[in-house]
Design an enzyme around this catalytic site. Structure first.
Site, mmCIF file in Angstrom:
data_model
loop_
_atom_site.group_PDB
_atom_site.id
_atom_site.type_symbol
_atom_site.label_atom_id
_atom_site.label_comp_id
_atom_site.label_asym_id
_atom_site.label_seq_id
_atom_site.Cartn_x
_atom_site.Cartn_y
_atom_site.Cartn_z
ATOM 1 N N ASP A 410 27.987 -26.195 -17.870
ATOM 2 C CA ASP A 410 28.201 -28.055 -17.219
ATOM 3 C C ASP A 410 26.841 -27.839 -16.999
ATOM 4 O OD1 ASP A 410 27.288 -25.635 -14.782
ATOM 5 O OD2 ASP A 410 29.033 -27.306 -13.754
ATOM 6 N N HIS A 414 25.961 -31.258 -19.513
ATOM 7 C CA HIS A 414 25.393 -31.545 -19.625
ATOM 8 C C HIS A 414 24.303 -32.530 -20.375
ATOM 9 C CE1 HIS A 414 23.354 -34.594 -16.215
ATOM 10 N NE2 HIS A 414 22.042 -34.698 -16.174
ATOM 11 N N GLU A 415 23.120 -31.313 -20.066
ATOM 12 C CA GLU A 415 21.422 -31.473 -21.173
ATOM 13 C C GLU A 415 22.041 -31.792 -22.587
ATOM 14 O OE1 GLU A 415 19.427 -31.925 -19.703
ATOM 15 O OE2 GLU A 415 20.170 -31.106 -17.707
ATOM 16 N N HIS A 418 23.317 -35.436 -23.328
ATOM 17 C CA HIS A 418 21.820 -36.482 -23.115
ATOM 18 C C HIS A 418 21.657 -36.511 -24.484
ATOM 19 C CE1 HIS A 418 20.743 -37.022 -19.214
ATOM 20 N NE2 HIS A 418 20.893 -35.976 -18.746
ATOM 21 N N GLU A 438 22.877 -40.141 -16.891
ATOM 22 C CA GLU A 438 23.069 -39.245 -15.590
ATOM 23 C C GLU A 438 25.314 -38.791 -15.802
ATOM 24 O OE1 GLU A 438 21.722 -36.870 -14.780
ATOM 25 O OE2 GLU A 438 20.490 -37.341 -16.054
ATOM 26 N N ASP A 459 41.496 -28.242 -8.262
ATOM 27 C CA ASP A 459 41.088 -27.113 -8.401
ATOM 28 C C ASP A 459 40.109 -27.094 -7.717
ATOM 29 O OD1 ASP A 459 40.809 -24.080 -9.257
ATOM 30 O OD2 ASP A 459 38.828 -24.654 -8.297
ATOM 31 N N GLU A 467 27.696 -25.195 -10.137
ATOM 32 C CA GLU A 467 28.181 -24.335 -8.206
ATOM 33 C C GLU A 467 28.018 -22.559 -9.027
ATOM 34 O OE1 GLU A 467 30.004 -26.136 -10.253
ATOM 35 O OE2 GLU A 467 31.256 -24.613 -11.381
ATOM 36 N N ASP A 477 28.974 -24.979 -1.462
ATOM 37 C CA ASP A 477 27.433 -24.681 -0.828
ATOM 38 C C ASP A 477 26.665 -25.132 -2.305
ATOM 39 O OD1 ASP A 477 28.607 -25.158 1.596
ATOM 40 O OD2 ASP A 477 28.067 -22.708 1.802
ATOM 41 N N HIS A 505 19.583 -40.135 -10.870
ATOM 42 C CA HIS A 505 20.290 -39.100 -10.356
ATOM 43 C C HIS A 505 20.726 -39.883 -8.411
ATOM 44 C CE1 HIS A 505 17.197 -37.133 -12.771
ATOM 45 N NE2 HIS A 505 18.203 -36.243 -12.964
#
Ligand SMILES: [Zn+2]
Length: 921
Positions: A410, A414-415, A418, A438, A459, A467, A477, A505
């Protein structure tokens, strides 16, 4: 994907970033300042049976509509010509001058659709963020216009030839580097003239400024995009560089060049970051060795291992000696996995395939251009805790104790998204458009990973980002963002003009969460196509959240969603508060005097029930004035003479200000006019010296000038229009912080005492013609040396800020009698509310200031944004001026306890006021 260190600006550059903020996309996207309230955008709530896709959305700062849908008007023939002819045939509907449109792209969409994207010009010069799009269906003789929209700025009247010599413009661009050390050896690449929209527009010269070796390098010294006003020579807009760079600096082999380079496709194995073996597409070099170059797709995918070299060496450039990750045999060593190279390489291919197979896109640039990743960069030898797209390639570091960022699909998605955004809507990386940039990167990064892993949208880990990067602990976490955080505009939007590049962000999951809800509600494939179609074919660079909502709805209808599905899309945006008028539902405790003050040098001043502010209004860019209780209409003070009018002062009856540039000749002029806006504008002074202070009080005007040749600063007084009189200072003394009130002038006087610099708050009586108070012995015993600043005459006393040189950072607010008879502490530095790096503003009753915080360890929060505080002049507890969420800037005291300031709560720079402090928040 996480907050890039470069975007977490330090407080030391707050002034520069405010300059950005006030002219940047949020402001551009906001209603024309001073205009009558714009009609509510037509993105109607989804309740009832209304069509969720608006038929017409009015432009918010232009007469050209932002979106017109539901058309079926014949437009046969060549798509670009047909689109242009359609716009030209309906001047009343679109208000577009087709002579000022240049074709940017003509791209195929779903079901035989085509989008023609035009860029707006003004006198042939590109207009920043100005794009207008025509959406066509059918082909040949059956071709029709289906919808039209974008941002076309009507009413531009800015000049098209610069008044300032090119060398002066370049020098101003280099000066925009906030760290003077970075200016040594810095370069300014001239990218040509650009018109900034807003009112009549501003002619600028666009530079990419790269810091020199004197800078900190690496994460602290990113390139800046700087737009210098070609009429005045001042910086109009500056932000971190994010625009795509020519691929020339990137040495990835193109498919054709690959064989020319002698690379031959091969397959091999490489361990991934988890130590698991992975099959990889590689290439064999003429020397027999192997490297991570995948030649199986139209876009060559190459992955470099920086070997721990500094990230700054790869920011917008590829070092000549950088080499792809290599191995003597097709079995790559363990380090290839530990460094993150294997994952970056494999993930780049997965992302390419997702965009091609699912969305019909050929690579990041849509043309099958090379895809380059760099892994294993450092921050001067320390871990580089981030990943970024530099405009030409992905660069990955690693958090200590985590897997490299490239190990998360992910994050790669994401990058690389961009990059797709840069080549499509090119959403400006600031404020709401930056938060959408973003959000879209998060959406597709998440969608790519969820699809590859075969996860259902319900899920428990489907909404998580990043994550998988932790070596221990739960995904929940570990995740650094989640798209099911249920944040909304009204409850959660954190408006800021400085931190996190305007909150890109901080606010991304508000929009990203709505998109994720769409994906959860519709089937994922349909949602991905709708969101991609919105990105590629509807969004334009300076769009805000509402325009984003309308774009997704319009794209949904193109994709054949029925009304029930479209209503579900609308409901997803409603659930995140992205609906017309959200700014009005924030429940602000401050009153808006002027929405969206879009100007780089805008700092309000106020006195006696009136404010003055530089703004873009219906009568052009200039100084406007209005009442602090909001009654009556703001009026323009400065003449429209092509000059830049700024740096105003007022006593509530008269304004004085500086005008420069344009055809006004060299130097600057001090002008004055009554606040009625109807009186004559008179000239007080012409000078080529630097103006360091300007004040007005009744019949008196005072200013300070610094002589360039001697470096000496002197104060001057003009009484009732008489010739200026210089105020004598002892030899070797200088001054700053000029203040003028009721026949008294104050300043901070400075001189050298051996190797010590003395700063002394000083009062001078005009009637007596002499200094009546000078406080040099102000530092309490044991507190060490200190310096003073921000001198103000208020309430019959002189007020100033006393900052210990000791770097504790807190300052004491003091006041002294104007006859020199004594000092009191207004607010001690030991108070938790004591100011830091502040500029004071004061009425006869109260002193106000901005309190800034250091960035909290856990990331920015609302409480950590800049807030305003006020303390009684006679001393007492400090109180919050306003409890509003969002950053508060540029406070100016009026009378009593009333202040005005620029408030970012609503995601733009609104001029607002409160009559008294809100107190405890
Ligand atoms: Zn990002």
């Amino acid at each position: 994907m996480p907050q890039h260190p470069r975007t977490a600006r330090t407080l030391a550059v707050a002034a520069a970033t405010v300059a950005l903020a006030l002219t940047a996309p949020t402001a551009l996207a906001a209603p024309t300042a001073l205009a009558a309230p714009a009609p509510a955008p037509a993105s109607a709530p989804s309740a009832g049976g209304a069509d969720p896709v608006p038929a017409l959305v009015e432009g918010r700062d232009t007469a050209a509509p932002q979106l017109v849908t539901g058309l079926a008007e014949p437009a046969p023939g060549d798509p670009v010509r047909a689109a242009r002819d359609h716009l030209a045939a309906h001047p009343e509907r679109y208000r577009v001058d087709t002579g000022e449109l240049t074709e940017l792209a003509s791209t195929p969409g779903p079901d035989g659709r085509r989008t023609v994207r035009f860029e707006q010009r003004h006198g042939g010069i590109p207009v920043l963020g100005g794009q207008y799009l025509v959406h066509l269906t059918g082909q040949g003789d059956a071709q029709k216009v289906e919808s039209v929209g974008g941002r076309y700025f009507t009413g531009l009247t800015a000049p098209t030839t610069p008044a300032v010599p090119a060398e002066a413009l370049r020098a101003a661009a280099l000066d925009a580097l906030s760290d003077p050390q970075q200016r040594t050896g810095a370069t300014a690449e001239d990218l040509g003239a650009v018109v900034l929209p807003g009112g009549p527009g501003r002619l600028t010269e666009h530079y990419t400024v790269r810091p020199g070796s004197g800078g900190t390098g690496g994460t602290g010294a990113t390139a800046r995009e700087v737009y210098v006003d070609a009429t005045t020579g001042t910086v109009a807009l500056a932000h971190d560089a994010r625009a795509p760079r020519p691929a020339a600096a990137t040495t990835a082999p193109a498919p054709g060049a690959a064989t020319a380079d002698g690379l031959r496709p091969a397959t091999g194995t490489a361990p991934d970051a988890h130590g698991r073996p992975a099959a990889v597409n590689i290439a064999q070099r003429p020397d027999g060795g192997y490297q991570l170059t995948d030649l199986t797709r139209p876009a060559a995918v190459t992955t470099y291992d920086a070997g721990g070299r500094d990230a700054g060496d790869f920011d917008h450039v590829m070092p000549a000696d950088a080499v792809p990750a290599s191995s003597p045999t097709p079995a790559f060593p363990a380090a290839t996995g530990d460094d993150g190279a294997t994952d970056a390489h494999v993930n780049a291919g997965i992302v390419y395939d997702f965009y091609r197979d699912r969305l019909g896109r050929n690579g990041l640039d849509g043309q099958g251009g090379p895809i380059v990743s760099v892994v294993n960069v450092s921050d001067h030898g320390a871990p580089f805790p981030n990943a970024f797209w530099d405009g030409g390639k992905m660069v990955y570091g690693a958090l200590p104790g985590h897997y490299p960022f490239s190990a998360a699909l992910d994050v790669s998605g994401h990058e690389m998204t961009h990059a797709v955004i840069d080549h499509t809507a090119n959403l400006t990386y600031f404020g709401q458009s930056g938060a959408m940039n973003e959000a879209l990167a998060d959406y597709f990064g998440n969608a790519i990973e969820v699809t590859a892993r075969g996860l259902a949208m319900d899920d428990p880990t489907a909404a998580l980002l990043g994550e998988s990067l932790c070596r221990t602990g739960t995904p929940q976490d570990c995740a650094n963002r989640r798209l099911d955080d249920h944040r909304t505009t009204v409850d959660d939007y954190l408006g800021t003009l400085d931190v996190d590049t305007g909150g890109v962000h901080l606010n991304s999951t508000i929009f990203g969460g709505a998109l994720w809800d769409v994906r959860r509600t519709l089937d994922p494939l349909t949602a991905d196509r709708v969101v991609y179609h919105a990105l590629a074919d509807y969004l334009t660079p300076s769009d805000d959240f509402l325009a984003g909502r309308d774009a997704v709805l319009a794209a949904g209808r193109d994709q054949g969603l029925d009304k029930r599905q479209l209503r579900a899309v609308a409901t997803a945006f409603d659930a995140h508060g992205i609906r017309a008028g959200w700014q009005q539902r924030l429940g602000m405790d401050a009153r808006t005097l002027l929405p969206a003050a879009p100007n780089g040098q805008a700092t309000p001043v106020a006195a006696n029930g009136h404010w003055v502010l530089l703004a873009d209004g219906p009568d052009g860019n200039g100084l406007y004035t209005g009442t602090t209780d909001g009654r009556g209409k703001p009026v323009r003070l400065s003449p429209q003479d092509g000059r830049f009018h700024s740096w105003a002062a007022t006593d509530g009856t008269t304004a004085v200000w500086e005008a420069q540039g344009g055809t006004g000749g060299p130097g600057k002029e001090i002008l004055t006019a009554p606040l009625t806006g109807t009186g004559p504008v008179r000239s007080l002074l012409r000078t080529t010296d630097s103006l360091d202070g300007l004040q007005v009080s009744g019949p008196d005007t005072a200013y300070a000038l610094t002589d360039h040749t001697t470096g000496r600063t002197r104060a001057y007084l003009v009484h009732d229009g008489a010739p200026a009189v210089g105020i004598p200072l002892p030899e070797g003394h200088g001054l700053f912080g000029l203040t003028l009130r009721d026949g008294l002038i104050g300043w901070t006087e400075t001189w050298q005492d051996g190797d010590r610099t003395v700063t002394a708050p000083t009062v001078y009586s005009i009637a007596a013609g002499k200094v009546t108070a000078q406080y040099t012995a102000h530092a309490p015993a044991g507190s060490g040396p200190s310096r003073t600043s921000s001198t103000l005459l208020a309430g019959g006393r002189l007020v100033w800020l006393d900052t210990p040189v000791d770097p504790a950072g807190r300052s004491t607010i003091r006041s002294g009698a104007v006859d020199g008879s004594g000092i009191v502490d207004v607010l001690a530095a030991s108070s938790p509310q004591a100011p830091r790096f502040a500029t004071l503003t004061a009425s006869d009753q109260a002193v106000s200031y901005q309190l800034t915080s250091a960035k909290p360890a856990g990331g920015w929060t609302n409480a950590a944004l800049p807030k305003l505080w006020q303390v009684p002049l006679a001393g007492g507890p400090a109180q919050r001026v306003s409890c509003d969420r969002g950053g508060q800037y540029a406070v100016a005291a009026d009378r009593g306890t009333r202040v005005v300031w620029l408030d970012a709560t609503a995601g733009r720079a609104d001029l607002v006021t409160r009559e008294r402090p809100a107190g405890g928040c």
